[in-house]
Design an enzyme around this catalytic site. Structure first.
Site, PDB file in Angstrom:
ATOM      1  N   GLU A  19      20.308 -18.806  18.300  1.00 41.79           N
ATOM      2  CA  GLU A  19      21.084 -17.644  18.702  1.00 41.79           C
ATOM      3  C   GLU A  19      21.687 -17.818  20.090  1.00 41.79           C
ATOM      4  OE1 GLU A  19      18.208 -14.402  16.375  1.00 41.79           O
ATOM      5  OE2 GLU A  19      18.650 -14.151  18.507  1.00 41.79           O
ATOM      6  N   GLU A  75      26.856 -11.334  13.701  1.00 43.40           N
ATOM      7  CA  GLU A  75      26.089 -10.131  13.387  1.00 43.40           C
ATOM      8  C   GLU A  75      26.562  -8.935  14.207  1.00 43.40           C
ATOM      9  OE1 GLU A  75      21.484  -8.487  13.072  1.00 43.40           O
ATOM     10  OE2 GLU A  75      21.865 -10.611  13.485  1.00 43.40           O
ATOM     11  N   ASP A 100      13.658 -15.533  11.377  1.00 42.85           N
ATOM     12  CA  ASP A 100      12.502 -15.062  12.136  1.00 42.85           C
ATOM     13  C   ASP A 100      12.330 -13.555  11.976  1.00 42.85           C
ATOM     14  OD1 ASP A 100      14.673 -14.296  13.653  1.00 42.85           O
ATOM     15  OD2 ASP A 100      13.987 -15.200  15.520  1.00 42.85           O
TER      16      ASP A 100
END
Length: 278
Positions: free
Chosen positions: A114, A181, A43
């Site tokens: 996420e 991340e 995204d």
């Protein structure tokens, strides 16, 4: 095409997994030609391709549209597609509708979500329905407002332990891989050692099972600045600007198009067109 089983074997054998984002047909085609193991239709396209300030405005329709293009460009590569903001922070039934649409309409092989917490039940729900899910922990861009900006996560022992617990929960829920991340490399290594599923790092150091970068960051295309964790392997941006500038100059000075770039009529047709006068 590599599958979930292949990625597990790669982790077991210590072979790093390569993942790269792609958002359209040409970038996907080039990624496949370069033999990337996985393609992520992130995204992040909202910021990189559509010019938004964040990933929040990206819709399910956007993800379907771009994934379809990527699928056409990379028919033999495993494709993971992000579920966009708020498309899975709804009821499980609504989440399934969104997930089904993305998979059925775009051809994605897996979906990425996420966070942890309530998302763990989402991972399990989608997995039980036969949809492979990639989890994403650490810096989660969809929650950047809650996290206080784009900051490294898990820097202290307490938050690091929480990330380890969340990673294990993601695996237990059925995730086929985990993106980490912006976390300290020591933490990423520890998580990788404690999971049987592959970890894919972006700003997570070398001791993970694979790496992912954004296509445009890697080749320096349309980006003004990049995060610390990015290595730019080439710069196409300068060449593109140079080429466009030369085009503008040649049009303004009537150097382009030349005769070789143009089409002509036969002489007799010209005579007929002009009424015998030229």
């Amino acid at each position: 095409m590599k599958t979930k089983t292949d990625f597990l074997k790669m982790k077991e054998q210590g072979e790093p997994i390569t993942m790269l984002t792609a958002y359209d047909y040409p970038s996907a085609k080039l990624a496949e030609e370069a033999e990337v193991d996985m393609i992520l239709v992130g995204d992040s396209l909202g910021m990189v391709v559509l010019g938004y300030d964040s990933t929040v405005p990206v819709t399910v329709e956007d993800m379907i549209h771009h994934t379809k293009a990527v699928r056409r460009g990379a028919k033999e590569t495993f494709i993971v597609t992000d579920m966009p903001f708020m498309s899975y922070h709804v009821s499980l039934q609504e989440t399934m509708v969104n997930a089904r649409r993305i998979v059925q309409e775009s051809g994605a092989h897996a979906l990425k979500v996420e966070g942890a917490g309530e998302v763990i039940s989402t991972i399990q729900y989608l997995t039980n329905a036969g949809i492979p899910v990639v989890a994403h922990l650490g810096l989660t861009p969809q929650s950047v407002g809650v996290l206080g900006g784009y900051k490294v996560q898990g820097k202290d022992a307490e938050s690091a332990k929480k990330l380890i617990e969340d990673a294990k929960k993601c695996e237990e829920a059925g995730a086929i891989a985990l993106v980490l991340e912006c976390v300290p490399m020591q933490l990423a290594e520890l998580i990788s050692e404690q999971l049987t599923i592959p970890t894919i790092g972006i700003g997570a150091g070398q001791k993970v099972d694979g790496q992912v970068l954004v296509y445009h960051d890697l080749i320096s295309y349309g980006v003004n600045r990049v995060p610390k964790f990015v290595k730019q392997y080439t710069s196409v941006q300068e060449e593109i600007v140079r080429g466009i500038s030369q085009y503008v100059t040649e049009v303004k000075t009537r150097q382009f198009p030349e005769e070789k770039h143009s089409f002509t009529m036969k002489e007799e047709e010209c005579l007929s067109l002009y009424g015998g006068k030229q």
